[in-house]
Write an enzyme that holds these catalytic residues in place. Structure first.
Site, PDB file in Angstrom:
ATOM      1  N   THR A  56      -0.421  -5.570  -4.097  1.00  0.00           N
ATOM      2  CA  THR A  56       0.356  -4.562  -4.812  1.00  0.00           C
ATOM      3  C   THR A  56       1.504  -5.186  -5.595  1.00  0.00           C
ATOM      4  O   THR A  56       2.110  -6.140  -5.154  1.00  0.00           O
ATOM      5  CB  THR A  56       0.946  -3.570  -3.786  1.00  0.00           C
ATOM      6  OG1 THR A  56      -0.130  -2.966  -3.079  1.00  0.00           O
ATOM      7  CG2 THR A  56       1.767  -2.506  -4.451  1.00  0.00           C
TER       8      THR A  56
ATOM      9  N   GLY B 245       1.140  -3.278   1.221  1.00  0.00           N
ATOM     10  CA  GLY B 245       0.088  -2.471   1.832  1.00  0.00           C
ATOM     11  C   GLY B 245       0.631  -1.411   2.770  1.00  0.00           C
ATOM     12  O   GLY B 245       1.521  -0.629   2.430  1.00  0.00           O
TER      13      GLY B 245
END
Length: 531
Positions: free
Chosen positions: A351, A434
């Site tokens: 991410t 995450g």
């Protein structure tokens, strides 16, 4: 409070006109360039995100999903859910027919429709100032002409060689003679450059139809996937209203499900019952409370949070004050909670993250992800699109909150956020990592609100998280040994983490002083910048 300048660290970045914080230096530079060329915060965030889709391929890509919150200078907000659903043909029954009893992180059934590109275009049309193609210029340049591999990126790449070597297209795209590239290696992605160029000239439709879409479908079909061109063509971004809750005089805004933002609010609600200011920020009491609240919050998440069209309850129920009080009553200061049974949780009724604030006070909290490092590891060979694996959180078994179903959006861990004080913009922030993110939001905010840390100190501060199945704790090595022993005395199983936990960016907004104060996580390669 000034940091100790004899200890290595970072100062927050102070600026007057605009500020940017990303996890990669080339992304920060791209965002600042856009701002100084007349673009606004949305333009800058999208340009940075596109760059990271090239230079941080293990964390981000056009084959992933995107969420964002845009906040005006007066505190008005709108959220964007740019996540895609499972293929229409997908169902628990269909997977059983195919003999699939587990959706692994590298399964073609873990690939849901990538929503990022549609979200970028939607954000640009709704709030941007510059033409959409201008925002992709730097990303296309790096993909076509090359970029150097940054240190943290190289470190993470090494762990994924086996994953990338499984498929010829993935190995060809992301390995150099079968190995991970070393720090400073110049990489080029000509096929990805062509795809980004097609998106720049043809908009999101160039991605969701035609040759690129067919390439994605063909790559998945070859592995037994169920994606159809119609699934990609139907991709859309949803405008949503953020969910808000106060914490010690500050209003925190998160996006509603299918993300886990409500769980960050729930964790904060539990912690508020104990007033963390009474405890040493490094001490076992503070971390015990934080991790117990996290254990409860994530158990609630796994029981209830999914695509809102499939939830058994309204998400607002999960931040109801009576419900949070009931959950807080489960916590003991002296002892770890044992098994958290689903019945006890019933409510009564990698991410990239980017933060940008511009000269007009427009704030953007944006997060883009391919979920696991290098996503599914599946690359569509002709277009160079690396596909995420967000659907790996689905269960192939029926009757569960996250059972797979056609067009259903999976539970998402990526959650942009905003903070307000007195109804005015105060903090544009987010956390990477995450599943850690809801826990990380609470940790960052309590560092700032309860312990008075500046944004950079709050980001730097030692972290802790847990194994999602066993709830055993993992701590960064900067957590004091006495704190670890204090947690063990309370019944926690705890060990040192093998990797840094997550990452973060934040920009604090002080309109009275005409100041923006930005921080970026040293656990990553990036930095904050401003002018």
């Amino acid at each position: 409070m000034l940091r100790d300048f004899e200890i290595p660290g970072r100062s927050p970045v102070f600026s007057k006109n605009a500020a940017v914080a990303t996890s990669h230096p080339l992304a920060t530079s791209a965002a600042l360039e856009i701002l100084q060329d007349g673009g606004n915060a949305v333009d800058a965030a999208l340009a940075a995100c596109a760059v990271q889709a090239v230079v941080e391929p293990h964390m981000n890509g056009i084959g992933g999903d995107c969420f964002a919150i845009v906040m005006e200078s007066d505190g008005r907000m709108i959220g964007f859910n740019g996540s895609g659903g499972a293929p229409k043909a997908a169902s628990a029954e269909k997977l059983a027919e195919l003999g699939v009893d587990q959706i692994t992180p590298v399964s073609p059934h873990g690939v849901t429709v990538p929503g990022a590109v549609r979200a970028w275009e939607t954000l640009s049309k709704a709030h941007g100032e510059l033409p959409f193609d201008r925002l992709l210029t730097r990303a296309i340049d790096y993909a076509e002409n090359g970029f150097p591999v940054a240190p943290r990126v190289a470190r993470d790449w090494v762990k994924n060689v086996e994953k990338l070597a499984k498929l010829p297209a993935s190995a060809a795209a992301y390995l150099v003679k079968g190995e991970a590239p070393k720090v400073g290696t110049i990489l080029k992605y000509p096929r990805l450059a062509e795809t980004l160029g097609a998106i720049a000239s043809g908009g999101a439709d160039a991605f969701y139809s035609g040759a690129i879409a067919q390439d994605i479908v063909d790559a998945l079909a070859e592995l037994g996937g169920l994606m159809h061109p119609d699934d990609l063509a139907a991709c859309h971004t949803t405008a949503v209203s953020p969910v808000m809750r106060t914490y010690n005089g500050h209003t925190i805004a998160e996006l509603p499900p299918n993300g886990q933002g409500v769980i960050a609010l729930l964790i904060l609600g539990i912690l508020e019952r104990f007033d963390l200011r009474n405890f040493d920020p490094y001490g076992p009491e503070r971390f015990h409370l934080a991790m117990e609240a996290t254990r409860i919050g994530y158990s609630v998440r796994d029981q209830y949070v999914t695509d809102p069209g499939f939830m058994d309850i309204c998400h607002s129920t999960l931040v109801n004050e009576d419900y949070i009080s009931e959950l807080a009553d489960m916590v003991s200061m002296d002892r770890r909670i044992g098994t958290l049974s689903p019945s006890a949780l019933f409510p009564q009724t990698d991410t990239v993250y980017i933060s940008v604030v511009d000269k007009d006070g427009l704030s953007v909290s944006l997060i883009n992800s391919i979920f696991s490092e290098f996503g599914s590891g599946i690359v569509a060979p002709k277009s160079g699109v690396l596909l995420h694996n967000r659907g790996s959180v689905f269960s192939p078994r029926p009757g569960m909150a996250n059972s797979i179903a056609g067009s259903k959006r999976p539970l998402h861990t990526i959650i942009p956020a905003m903070g307000l004080k007195g109804g005015k913009p105060w903090l544009c922030f987010g956390v990477m990592g995450g599943h850690y993110q809801a826990c990380g939001h609470a940790h960052l905010l309590t560092n700032i609100i309860d312990y008075g840390m500046d944004v950079q100190a709050a980001i730097d501060f030692p972290r802790m998280f847990m194994d999602l199945k066993s709830h055993a704790l993992e701590a960064e090595k900067t957590v004091p040994a006495a704190t670890l022993e204090g947690l063990r005395a309370r019944g926690h199983d705890i060990s040192l983490s093998k990797n840094p936990i997550g990452g973060s960016q934040a920009i604090m907004i002080e309109p009275a002083r005409h100041l923006l104060i930005a921080g970026s996580d040293p656990r990553k390669d990036g930095h904050a910048g401003g002018y």
